[in-house]
Design a protein around this motif. Structure first.
Motif, PDB file in Angstrom:
ATOM      1  N   SER A   1       6.168  28.691  11.742  1.00  0.00           N
ATOM      2  CA  SER A   1       7.033  28.457  10.585  1.00  0.00           C
ATOM      3  C   SER A   1       8.500  28.522  11.004  1.00  0.00           C
ATOM      4  N   ARG A   2       9.345  27.832  10.250  1.00  0.00           N
ATOM      5  CA  ARG A   2      10.776  27.778  10.547  1.00  0.00           C
ATOM      6  C   ARG A   2      11.482  28.962   9.897  1.00  0.00           C
ATOM      7  N   THR A   3      12.535  29.448  10.590  1.00  0.00           N
ATOM      8  CA  THR A   3      13.401  30.493  10.047  1.00  0.00           C
ATOM      9  C   THR A   3      14.842  30.078  10.296  1.00  0.00           C
ATOM     10  N   SER A   4      15.779  30.777   9.677  1.00  0.00           N
ATOM     11  CA  SER A   4      17.189  30.444   9.906  1.00  0.00           C
ATOM     12  C   SER A   4      17.597  30.737  11.350  1.00  0.00           C
ATOM     13  N   ARG A   5      16.962  31.684  12.002  1.00  0.00           N
ATOM     14  CA  ARG A   5      17.280  31.989  13.388  1.00  0.00           C
ATOM     15  C   ARG A   5      16.602  31.002  14.345  1.00  0.00           C
ATOM     16  N   GLY A   6      15.402  30.603  14.017  1.00  0.00           N
ATOM     17  CA  GLY A   6      14.693  29.681  14.898  1.00  0.00           C
ATOM     18  C   GLY A   6      14.393  30.307  16.247  1.00  0.00           C
TER      19      GLY A   6
ATOM     20  N   SER B   1      22.045  36.348  17.015  1.00  0.00           N
ATOM     21  CA  SER B   1      22.380  36.639  15.616  1.00  0.00           C
ATOM     22  C   SER B   1      23.652  37.463  15.469  1.00  0.00           C
TER      23      SER B   1
END
Length: 153
Positions: free
Chosen positions: A139-144, A151
């Motif tokens: 699944s995709r996250t804002s951090r990838g 971060s």
């Protein structure tokens, strides 16, 4: 409120049960101190040297979802530079052998550990066994896939 588990302890012949009882230093302590039960009166570690120190005890953790985790003592690490060499030691619930604490001298000078000295702390925590599921995508996250330090500081 504290959660409690029962852990059986066996004092090994080279330890001193009267002096090696695993006790919490204060009512708010999370860990119990492990002591160096070496045959010698003391062992000196050169800068950068590692040494395995027997703790003189073996445990039976009666909770299958709990393991023992051996952490550095904050004062010993900060003030003396003596830390658990692998970061954190893990005592699996099915392990019945003696607890051995490998210490690393991170300081720039020789450090001495005496018989009976407090060298690490043991904390009991839950752990989870993973069931791995192979997938073609995550699944995709804002951090990838951003790497270490990605971060921020």
């Amino acid at each position: 409120m504290h959660n409690h588990i029962t852990v059986k302890i066996k004092f090994l012949p080279h330890s001193e049960p009267g002096e090696n009882g695993l006790e919490y230093a204060t009512s708010g302590s999370a860990g119990v101190d492990l002591k160096a039960w070496i045959q010698e009166n003391e062992i000196t570690l050169a800068p950068g040297q590692r040494h395995p120190f027997p703790a003189g005890v073996a445990l039976e953790i009666n909770e299958p979802s709990v393991a023992g985790f051996v952490f550095s003592r904050s004062g010993l690490g900060t003030k003396q530079g003596l830390v658990v060499s692998q970061g954190v030691g893990v005592i699996d619930p099915d392990y019945r052998g003696e607890i051995i604490v490998s210490l690393l001298n991170n300081s720039g000078e020789p450090k001495t550990v005496a018989r009976g000295q407090r060298i690490a702390q043991l904390i009991f925590m839950p752990w989870f066994k993973a069931r791995f599921e192979e997938v073609s995508e995550l699944s995709r996250t804002s951090r990838g896939a951003g790497g270490f330090g990605h971060s921020g500081e």
